[in-house]
Design an enzyme around this catalytic site. Structure first.
Site, PDB file in Angstrom:
ATOM      1  N   SER A 126       0.767  -1.081   2.294  1.00  0.00           N
ATOM      2  CA  SER A 126      -0.507  -0.349   2.304  1.00  0.00           C
ATOM      3  C   SER A 126      -1.205  -0.528   0.972  1.00  0.00           C
ATOM      4  CB  SER A 126      -0.219   1.136   2.530  1.00  0.00           C
ATOM      5  OG  SER A 126      -1.371   1.897   2.285  1.00  0.00           O
ATOM      6  N   TYR A 150       4.041   9.251   0.735  1.00  0.00           N
ATOM      7  CA  TYR A 150       3.894   8.123   1.667  1.00  0.00           C
ATOM      8  C   TYR A 150       3.747   6.821   0.883  1.00  0.00           C
ATOM      9  CZ  TYR A 150       1.405   4.778   4.613  1.00  0.00           C
ATOM     10  OH  TYR A 150       1.010   3.633   5.254  1.00  0.00           O
ATOM     11  N   LYS A 154       6.173   3.225   0.413  1.00  0.00           N
ATOM     12  CA  LYS A 154       5.734   1.824   0.579  1.00  0.00           C
ATOM     13  C   LYS A 154       6.066   1.015  -0.679  1.00  0.00           C
ATOM     14  CE  LYS A 154       3.863   1.928   4.685  1.00  0.00           C
ATOM     15  NZ  LYS A 154       4.555   1.274   5.795  1.00  0.00           N
TER      16      LYS A 154
END
Ligand code: NAD
Ligand code: UFG
Length: 338
Positions: A126, A150, A154
């Protein structure tokens, strides 16, 4: 011989489109997903397009015995790894759950890949791995750093994959993207999150079909042309084409690649576009900013063009028409394949 790939998701949004793209490009795909944010309905949608259902195994990627039971049935050439939880806000309240699911799941997957000597992987990363103070357009060599759990998951997975690539036996491409939108042109698969949508476009479409009353626009005082957040929205079919190109270009290296269109649109631009294409008025109200949002986020797609020969080709209007068609199909319900 047909190349067989494992897709860790694929009842999910991007995954279901990738299954179609890879199958139509001649690959055999095998899907695993625990259905935590998707349903088997997308397999029916895939069947409408392909006229058959790919092999699907319901299970959790944290469960190594489950993974081994799948790996032992096939000779995989590689893995396209999408499985993960993706709601930034939720990750701030459930950090342990996100680390366990996304990082724990990835470690289990990579361990089983190593056991079965499957060492080619395209990973769904991302743009949230870029430090917030980088100025757009983002390039792949800019400093990394995250502001939410989050994003941290990643980044940790990217670092883990880079360590594996340093062994000299793994081929790894993390693709960094942000705002995939809409649906397959057939109208049979598209974004259908479980529960209340987190992302802008599924929410706007829910309002357009009357499922929700109005869109909350998170802030109108950003330094952008109309004060609302600007993002680079990419058609999901362009995005999965980038995965195909990346898989074909895997070599013994680690190369993160941005996947973007290079064009930004604001929240209000997107609401107007939905109104124009659907002919439906979308009520909205301006509310407060979300703490993690940036004013503007877009990136350079130069590396994708140079290394993969890929660039986005679909227009936002086309994407929206496809998304609208998908939603109309959902409202009608599916019939048997004809
Ligand atoms: P999605 O939620 O539709 O798909 C992810 C799938 O992973 C779901 O079907 C879910 O059930 C499955 N899953 C989650 N945890 C699992 C586990 N432990 N075991 C097995 N399956 C599991 O999401 P998406 O939009 O298709 O995103 C796919 C990937 O792309 C995610 O990793 C996400 O972080 C990444 N990504 C998405 C966006 C976006 O805006 N949609 C942007 C950048 C990156
Ligand atoms: N927005 C609204 N109202 C909504 C939802 C979003 O105004 O109901 C705005 C946001 O503030 C932002 C834009 O619409 O300006 C896009 O927001 P999304 O939530 O759709 O997408 P993000 O750019 O925040 O999210 C993306 C990816 C995530 C990734 C995240 C990192 O979809 O996978 O960036 O912050 F993790």
């Amino acid at each position: 011989m047909q190349t067989t790939l494992l897709l860790t998701w694929a009842t999910g949004y991007i995954g279901s489109h990738a299954v179609v793209a890879f199958e139509q490009a001649g690959y055999k795909t095998v899907i695993i997903d625990n259905l935590s944010n998707s349903s088997k309905d997308s397999l029916d949608g895939i069947e409408h397009i392909l006229w058959y259902k790919p092999d699907f195994f319901e299970g959790d990627i944290r469960d190594k015995d489950f993974l081994r039971s799948v790996f032992s049935r096939y000779t995989f050439d590689g893995v396209i790894h999408f499985a993960g939880l993706k709601a930034v806000g939720e990750s701030c309240t459930l950090p342990l759950h996100y680390h366990d699911n996304n990082i724990g799941g990835s470690i289990a997957l990579f361990q089983v890949m190593e056991e079965y000597s499957v060492r080619k992987i395209v990973f769904s990363s991302s743009a949230t791995v870029y430090r917030a103070d980088n100025i757009s357009p983002l390039t792949e060599d800019m400093p990394l750093g995250t502001t939410n759990p989050y994003g941290t998951t990643k980044l940790v997975i990217e670092e883990l994959l880079e360590d594996l690539a340093r062994l000299g036996t793994w081929s790894v491409i993390p693709l960094r993207y942000f705002n995939p939108i809409w649906a397959h042109p057939s109208g049979h698969i598209g974004e259908l999150p479980n529960g209340i949508p987190n992302n802008l476009l599924p929410y706007v479409l829910d309002v357009a079909i009357g499922k929700r009353k109005k869109v909350s626009v998170y802030g109108d005082d950003y330094p952008t042309h109309d004060g609302t957040g600007v993002r680079d929205y990419i058609d999901v079919c362009d995005l999965v084409d980038a995965h195909l190109a990346a898989y074909k270009h895997l070599a013994l290296w680690y190369t993160p690649i941005n996947i973007w269109t290079g064009k930004g649109s604001s929240v209000l631009d997107m609401i107007s576009l939905v109104e124009k294409v659907t002919g439906v008025t979308v009520p909205y109200e301006i509310t407060t900013r979300r703490p993690w949002d940036l004013a503007t986020c877009f990136a350079s797609a130069t590396r994708a063009r140079e290394l993969l020969g890929w660039q986005a080709t679909r227009t936002l209007e086309t994407s929206l028409e496809n998304g609208w068609k998908f939603l109309q199909n959902q409202l009608k319900g599916y019939s048997e394949p004809v």
